[in-house]
Design a protein around this motif. Structure first.
Motif, PDB file in Angstrom:
ATOM      1  N   ASP A 139       0.773  -1.290   0.062  1.00  0.00           N
ATOM      2  CA  ASP A 139      -0.080   0.152   0.040  1.00  0.00           C
ATOM      3  C   ASP A 139       0.731   1.372   0.192  1.00  0.00           C
ATOM      4  O   ASP A 139       2.092   1.183   0.697  1.00  0.00           O
ATOM      5  CB  ASP A 139      -0.718   0.037   1.378  1.00  0.00           C
ATOM      6  CG  ASP A 139      -1.843  -0.961   1.314  1.00  0.00           C
ATOM      7  OD1 ASP A 139      -1.890  -1.825   0.337  1.00  0.00           O
ATOM      8  OD2 ASP A 139      -2.574  -1.234   2.147  1.00  0.00           O
ATOM      9  N   LYS A 171     -12.930  -2.588 -12.150  1.00  0.00           N
ATOM     10  CA  LYS A 171     -13.160  -2.168 -10.995  1.00  0.00           C
ATOM     11  C   LYS A 171     -11.923  -2.495 -10.099  1.00  0.00           C
ATOM     12  O   LYS A 171     -11.338  -1.666  -9.363  1.00  0.00           O
ATOM     13  CB  LYS A 171     -14.343  -2.588 -10.147  1.00  0.00           C
ATOM     14  CG  LYS A 171     -14.702  -2.426  -8.861  1.00  0.00           C
ATOM     15  CD  LYS A 171     -15.882  -2.804  -8.505  1.00  0.00           C
ATOM     16  CE  LYS A 171     -16.348  -2.279  -6.985  1.00  0.00           C
ATOM     17  NZ  LYS A 171     -17.719  -2.837  -6.480  1.00  0.00           N
ATOM     18  N   ALA A 172     -11.496  -3.677 -10.177  1.00  0.00           N
ATOM     19  CA  ALA A 172     -10.136  -4.261  -9.386  1.00  0.00           C
ATOM     20  C   ALA A 172      -9.099  -3.446  -9.831  1.00  0.00           C
ATOM     21  O   ALA A 172      -8.191  -3.183  -8.979  1.00  0.00           O
ATOM     22  CB  ALA A 172     -10.018  -5.891  -9.668  1.00  0.00           C
ATOM     23  N   LYS A 231      -9.059  -0.100  -8.109  1.00  0.00           N
ATOM     24  CA  LYS A 231      -9.026  -0.310  -6.884  1.00  0.00           C
ATOM     25  C   LYS A 231      -7.590  -0.274  -6.398  1.00  0.00           C
ATOM     26  O   LYS A 231      -6.976  -0.039  -5.593  1.00  0.00           O
ATOM     27  CB  LYS A 231      -9.880  -1.152  -6.354  1.00  0.00           C
ATOM     28  CG  LYS A 231     -10.153  -1.513  -4.840  1.00  0.00           C
ATOM     29  CD  LYS A 231     -10.901  -2.562  -4.376  1.00  0.00           C
ATOM     30  CE  LYS A 231     -11.053  -2.567  -2.733  1.00  0.00           C
ATOM     31  NZ  LYS A 231     -11.972  -3.567  -2.454  1.00  0.00           N
ATOM     32  N   GLU A 232      -6.998  -1.180  -7.183  1.00  0.00           N
ATOM     33  CA  GLU A 232      -5.510  -1.511  -6.878  1.00  0.00           C
ATOM     34  C   GLU A 232      -4.640  -0.281  -7.194  1.00  0.00           C
ATOM     35  O   GLU A 232      -3.557  -0.009  -6.507  1.00  0.00           O
ATOM     36  CB  GLU A 232      -5.024  -2.797  -7.804  1.00  0.00           C
ATOM     37  CG  GLU A 232      -5.358  -4.080  -7.176  1.00  0.00           C
ATOM     38  CD  GLU A 232      -4.431  -4.390  -5.929  1.00  0.00           C
ATOM     39  OE1 GLU A 232      -3.690  -4.948  -6.210  1.00  0.00           O
ATOM     40  OE2 GLU A 232      -5.240  -4.114  -4.777  1.00  0.00           O
ATOM     41  N   GLU A 243      -5.594   2.666  -6.920  1.00  0.00           N
ATOM     42  CA  GLU A 243      -5.644   3.532  -5.584  1.00  0.00           C
ATOM     43  C   GLU A 243      -4.824   3.147  -4.422  1.00  0.00           C
ATOM     44  O   GLU A 243      -4.377   3.792  -3.695  1.00  0.00           O
ATOM     45  CB  GLU A 243      -7.121   3.966  -5.259  1.00  0.00           C
ATOM     46  CG  GLU A 243      -7.578   5.372  -4.641  1.00  0.00           C
ATOM     47  CD  GLU A 243      -7.278   5.217  -3.194  1.00  0.00           C
ATOM     48  OE1 GLU A 243      -7.004   6.459  -2.725  1.00  0.00           O
ATOM     49  OE2 GLU A 243      -7.129   4.208  -2.569  1.00  0.00           O
ATOM     50  N   ARG A 244      -4.921   1.773  -4.284  1.00  0.00           N
ATOM     51  CA  ARG A 244      -4.379   1.154  -3.106  1.00  0.00           C
ATOM     52  C   ARG A 244      -2.984   1.482  -3.034  1.00  0.00           C
ATOM     53  O   ARG A 244      -2.406   1.507  -1.796  1.00  0.00           O
ATOM     54  CB  ARG A 244      -4.751  -0.226  -3.265  1.00  0.00           C
ATOM     55  CG  ARG A 244      -4.036  -1.095  -2.006  1.00  0.00           C
ATOM     56  CD  ARG A 244      -4.288  -2.611  -1.941  1.00  0.00           C
ATOM     57  NE  ARG A 244      -3.413  -3.233  -3.007  1.00  0.00           N
ATOM     58  CZ  ARG A 244      -2.047  -3.382  -3.197  1.00  0.00           C
ATOM     59  NH1 ARG A 244      -1.254  -3.152  -2.087  1.00  0.00           N
ATOM     60  NH2 ARG A 244      -1.499  -4.079  -4.078  1.00  0.00           N
ATOM     61  N   LEU A 292     -15.690   4.284 -11.070  1.00  0.00           N
ATOM     62  CA  LEU A 292     -14.690   3.453 -10.530  1.00  0.00           C
ATOM     63  C   LEU A 292     -13.545   4.205  -9.719  1.00  0.00           C
ATOM     64  O   LEU A 292     -13.257   3.777  -8.523  1.00  0.00           O
ATOM     65  CB  LEU A 292     -14.122   2.875 -11.673  1.00  0.00           C
ATOM     66  CG  LEU A 292     -14.789   1.836 -12.465  1.00  0.00           C
ATOM     67  CD1 LEU A 292     -13.856   1.149 -13.560  1.00  0.00           C
ATOM     68  CD2 LEU A 292     -15.466   0.872 -11.592  1.00  0.00           C
ATOM     69  N   ALA A 308     -13.344   3.773  -5.516  1.00  0.00           N
ATOM     70  CA  ALA A 308     -11.925   3.153  -5.097  1.00  0.00           C
ATOM     71  C   ALA A 308     -11.326   4.248  -3.849  1.00  0.00           C
ATOM     72  O   ALA A 308     -10.369   3.675  -3.188  1.00  0.00           O
ATOM     73  CB  ALA A 308     -11.025   2.972  -5.874  1.00  0.00           C
ATOM     74  N   GLY A 309     -12.041   5.354  -3.747  1.00  0.00           N
ATOM     75  CA  GLY A 309     -11.513   6.259  -2.835  1.00  0.00           C
ATOM     76  C   GLY A 309     -10.685   7.534  -3.121  1.00  0.00           C
ATOM     77  O   GLY A 309     -10.253   8.193  -2.224  1.00  0.00           O
TER      78      GLY A 309
END
Length: 259
Positions: A110, A129-130, A133-134, A136-137, A183, A187-188
């Motif tokens: 992260d 989406k994954a 999300k990754e 952003e992580r 998306l 994801a934030g």
């Protein structure tokens, strides 16, 4: 046994890898690279540690390498990475690292990068989406996240994914601008700005690049010509110039800030 989506991607892009190294054949991919770099420019910094996700031959990484501290170019297809490595070695670029990996399961801790970018990947991904999300992580808080991809206009008639999959079986789904923004926010991240534009492309070089079989090419040509004659919409928005078939892609550049 049914072939997985990732296997299709590796198969199709292994065929296309050599074309990415040929400026004559790869013009469609490089034509708007400068425009993307200009879009990214306000966020580029000499201290940036960058990740290019689903990098292919690392066109973006190579374009920004001398303006940042380091770039990691990650892709699922070894043949694409090999072409990119040859290019950076030839050009004397020493701050690009190549990594084999899955965009939907990035092999990084992260908050590892200060800028993360992906180009022309979400429409190929089994799970976009994954991927976002990754991205952003692995981004540090406040890091710039860039997505450049094909988008589907909201009012488009017809299903462009059908023709896209005929041409390249590894094609996934073209999302709308709103879906890509969702998306990112889901994801934030916070969407800061976007730029969208249309690109009219000749059909035959596009089919050549993917090595589409002739019987499939004939089907695609026929459906586009049928639409021009008043037939069902394909979603490809065909046109004819000097007797040559063309179609239209919508492209989106999106800039978001990691949370």
């Amino acid at each position: 046994m049914t072939e997985s989506h990732d296997a299709k991607v590796v198969r199709e892009f292994s065929k296309q890898a050599a074309g990415f190294a040929d400026p004559g054949r790869n013009e469609a991919f490089t034509r708007h690279l400068d425009r993307l770099v200009k879009f990214m420019d306000p966020e580029l910094d000499l201290e940036d540690v960058v990740l290019e996700v689903a990098a292919g031959t690392a066109l973006v990484s190579r374009a920004i390498a001398r303006r940042v501290r380091h770039v990691t170019a990650l892709d699922l297809t070894p043949a694409m990475l090999a072409e990119g490595k040859r290019a950076v070695d030839r050009d004397g670029v020493t701050n690009v690292t190549f990594a084999h990996g899955d965009a939907a399961a990035l092999p990084y801790l992260d908050r590892s990068f200060t800028l993360v970018v992906t180009r022309f990947s979400l429409h190929q991904a089994a799970d976009p989406k994954a991927v976002v999300k990754e991205m952003e992580r692995v981004s540090r808080p406040g890091a710039a996240i860039f997505v450049a991809d094909l988008v589907r206009p909201d009012d488009l008639d017809g299903d462009p994914d059908r023709i896209e999959r005929l041409r390249d079986p590894s094609h996934g789904t073209i999302l709308t601008e709103a879906q890509i923004a969702e998306l990112a926010t889901g994801a934030g991240a916070e969407v800061k700005r976007a730029e969208r534009f249309e690109v009219v492309r000749p059909l035959e070089p596009w089919l050549d690049f993917s090595g589409t079989p002739e019987d499939v090419r004939a089907t695609i040509r026929r459906e586009l010509r049928d639409e021009l004659g008043g037939g069902p919409p394909t979603g490809m928005r065909p046109s004819e110039r000097d007797g040559e078939l063309h179609f239209t892609h919508s492209l989106l550049f999106l800039h978001a800030i990691a949370g």
